[in-house]
Design an enzyme around this catalytic site. Sequence first.
Site, PDB file in Angstrom:
ATOM      1  N   HIS A 150       0.833  -1.203   0.000  1.00 65.95           N
ATOM      2  CA  HIS A 150       0.000   0.000   0.000  1.00 65.95           C
ATOM      3  C   HIS A 150       0.867   1.252   0.000  1.00 65.95           C
ATOM      4  O   HIS A 150       1.882   1.324   0.689  1.00 65.95           O
ATOM      5  CB  HIS A 150      -0.904   0.018   1.235  1.00 65.95           C
ATOM      6  CG  HIS A 150      -2.110   0.892   1.090  1.00 65.95           C
ATOM      7  ND1 HIS A 150      -2.034   2.273   1.078  1.00 65.95           N
ATOM      8  CD2 HIS A 150      -3.429   0.581   0.936  1.00 65.95           C
ATOM      9  CE1 HIS A 150      -3.252   2.769   0.934  1.00 65.95           C
ATOM     10  NE2 HIS A 150      -4.111   1.770   0.841  1.00 65.95           N
TER      11      HIS A 150
ATOM     12  N   GLY B 222       3.021  22.940   9.897  1.00 66.15           N
ATOM     13  CA  GLY B 222       4.389  22.458   9.961  1.00 66.15           C
ATOM     14  C   GLY B 222       5.282  23.040   8.878  1.00 66.15           C
ATOM     15  O   GLY B 222       4.831  23.768   7.985  1.00 66.15           O
TER      16      GLY B 222
ATOM     17  N   ARG C  39       8.445  22.735   5.863  1.00 66.69           N
ATOM     18  CA  ARG C  39       8.689  21.964   4.646  1.00 66.69           C
ATOM     19  C   ARG C  39       9.782  20.920   4.890  1.00 66.69           C
ATOM     20  O   ARG C  39      10.763  20.830   4.160  1.00 66.69           O
ATOM     21  CB  ARG C  39       9.103  22.887   3.513  1.00 66.69           C
ATOM     22  CG  ARG C  39       8.017  23.863   3.049  1.00 66.69           C
ATOM     23  CD  ARG C  39       8.577  24.787   1.982  1.00 66.69           C
ATOM     24  NE  ARG C  39       7.603  25.732   1.467  1.00 66.69           N
ATOM     25  CZ  ARG C  39       6.860  25.533   0.377  1.00 66.69           C
ATOM     26  NH1 ARG C  39       6.989  24.404  -0.305  1.00 66.69           N
ATOM     27  NH2 ARG C  39       6.015  26.455  -0.041  1.00 66.69           N
TER      28      ARG C  39
ATOM     29  N   ILE D 195      10.078  16.785   6.357  1.00 66.22           N
ATOM     30  CA  ILE D 195       9.378  15.624   6.875  1.00 66.22           C
ATOM     31  C   ILE D 195       9.939  15.216   8.231  1.00 66.22           C
ATOM     32  O   ILE D 195      11.081  15.506   8.561  1.00 66.22           O
ATOM     33  CB  ILE D 195       9.448  14.421   5.904  1.00 66.22           C
ATOM     34  CG1 ILE D 195      10.869  13.835   5.834  1.00 66.22           C
ATOM     35  CG2 ILE D 195       8.943  14.783   4.523  1.00 66.22           C
ATOM     36  CD1 ILE D 195      10.932  12.485   5.185  1.00 66.22           C
ATOM     37  N   HIS D 196       9.111  14.548   9.007  1.00 64.94           N
ATOM     38  CA  HIS D 196       9.621  13.898  10.212  1.00 64.94           C
ATOM     39  C   HIS D 196      10.539  12.771   9.740  1.00 64.94           C
ATOM     40  O   HIS D 196      10.184  12.003   8.844  1.00 64.94           O
ATOM     41  CB  HIS D 196       8.459  13.331  11.024  1.00 64.94           C
ATOM     42  CG  HIS D 196       8.842  12.789  12.358  1.00 64.94           C
ATOM     43  ND1 HIS D 196       9.525  11.589  12.496  1.00 64.94           N
ATOM     44  CD2 HIS D 196       8.663  13.268  13.621  1.00 64.94           C
ATOM     45  CE1 HIS D 196       9.735  11.352  13.770  1.00 64.94           C
ATOM     46  NE2 HIS D 196       9.222  12.347  14.482  1.00 64.94           N
ATOM     47  N   PRO D 197      11.739  12.631  10.299  1.00 65.48           N
ATOM     48  CA  PRO D 197      12.726  11.696   9.738  1.00 65.48           C
ATOM     49  C   PRO D 197      12.308  10.235   9.724  1.00 65.48           C
ATOM     50  O   PRO D 197      12.784   9.463   8.888  1.00 65.48           O
ATOM     51  CB  PRO D 197      13.955  11.911  10.626  1.00 65.48           C
ATOM     52  CG  PRO D 197      13.445  12.561  11.868  1.00 65.48           C
ATOM     53  CD  PRO D 197      12.280  13.379  11.447  1.00 65.48           C
ATOM     54  N   THR D 198      11.424   9.830  10.633  1.00 66.42           N
ATOM     55  CA  THR D 198      10.964   8.439  10.645  1.00 66.42           C
ATOM     56  C   THR D 198       9.459   8.312  10.448  1.00 66.42           C
ATOM     57  O   THR D 198       8.992   7.282   9.959  1.00 66.42           O
ATOM     58  CB  THR D 198      11.332   7.748  11.979  1.00 66.42           C
ATOM     59  OG1 THR D 198      10.768   8.488  13.075  1.00 66.42           O
ATOM     60  CG2 THR D 198      12.844   7.668  12.139  1.00 66.42           C
ATOM     61  N   ALA D 199       8.695   9.340  10.803  1.00 63.43           N
ATOM     62  CA  ALA D 199       7.230   9.269  10.731  1.00 63.43           C
ATOM     63  C   ALA D 199       6.647   9.976   9.520  1.00 63.43           C
ATOM     64  O   ALA D 199       5.443   9.907   9.282  1.00 63.43           O
ATOM     65  CB  ALA D 199       6.609   9.847  12.007  1.00 63.43           C
ATOM     66  N   GLY D 200       7.469  10.672   8.737  1.00 65.75           N
ATOM     67  CA  GLY D 200       7.031  11.238   7.480  1.00 65.75           C
ATOM     68  C   GLY D 200       6.031  12.360   7.588  1.00 65.75           C
ATOM     69  O   GLY D 200       6.214  13.328   8.338  1.00 65.75           O
TER      70      GLY D 200
END
Length: 213
Positions: free
Chosen positions: A85, A166, A168, A170-175
């Site tokens: 997915h 937020g 521009r 991304i969160h490094p692990t949670a995107g």
Amino acid sequence: MSQVNQIVECVPNFSEGRDAGIIEAIVAPLKGRPGVRLVNYEGDPDYNRLVVTVLGQPQAVKEAILEAVGVATDLIDLNRHEGEHSRMGATDVVPLIPIRNMTMEEAVDLSRDLAREINQRFDIPIFLYEDSASSPDRVNLARIRRGQFEGMPEKLLLPEWEPDFGQRLIHPTAGVTAVGARFPLIAYNIDLGTDNIEIANQIARAIRQSGGG
């Protein structure tokens, strides 16, 4: 409208469908909570995705979902995630559906409050979609998700893809997460007596909204 006896449904999708321990940790904040009823949760190992359904009082549901998002943020690393997915976030999408004594406008307000708090608590960029969308280009979830987690760092730098909440980045692990209010979604699975993937794709294109169906 008064919030007395209001019911909202929330169907968050998390990017983990294989690790039973992580799945149970994510849904734990949704169990045995006043004003919230966990209706169903199901992890799909092929999609590597968890779909959860909760019903309840709007503010109680919002707080419960925030806790579940926090757990998912702590436990899911999309740099290691693989599945069938499409996904852009550990908490990929959080739809809110007005069920009883609640207008769509109130559901939109709730979605914006939830989106703002997810960003403030966990530093996850948020896109608003469907009825909550801030522009016509952001109504469709598939359009927002296009590029997935791996392509989001560059996508967020494009002029038209500044997050609604937020930075521009991304969160490094949670995107990145999409949050929005919408009407109920009809989804179902079909078992085909063939391994011809093109037949499955033709059916999907004919039915699925994102494919023009």
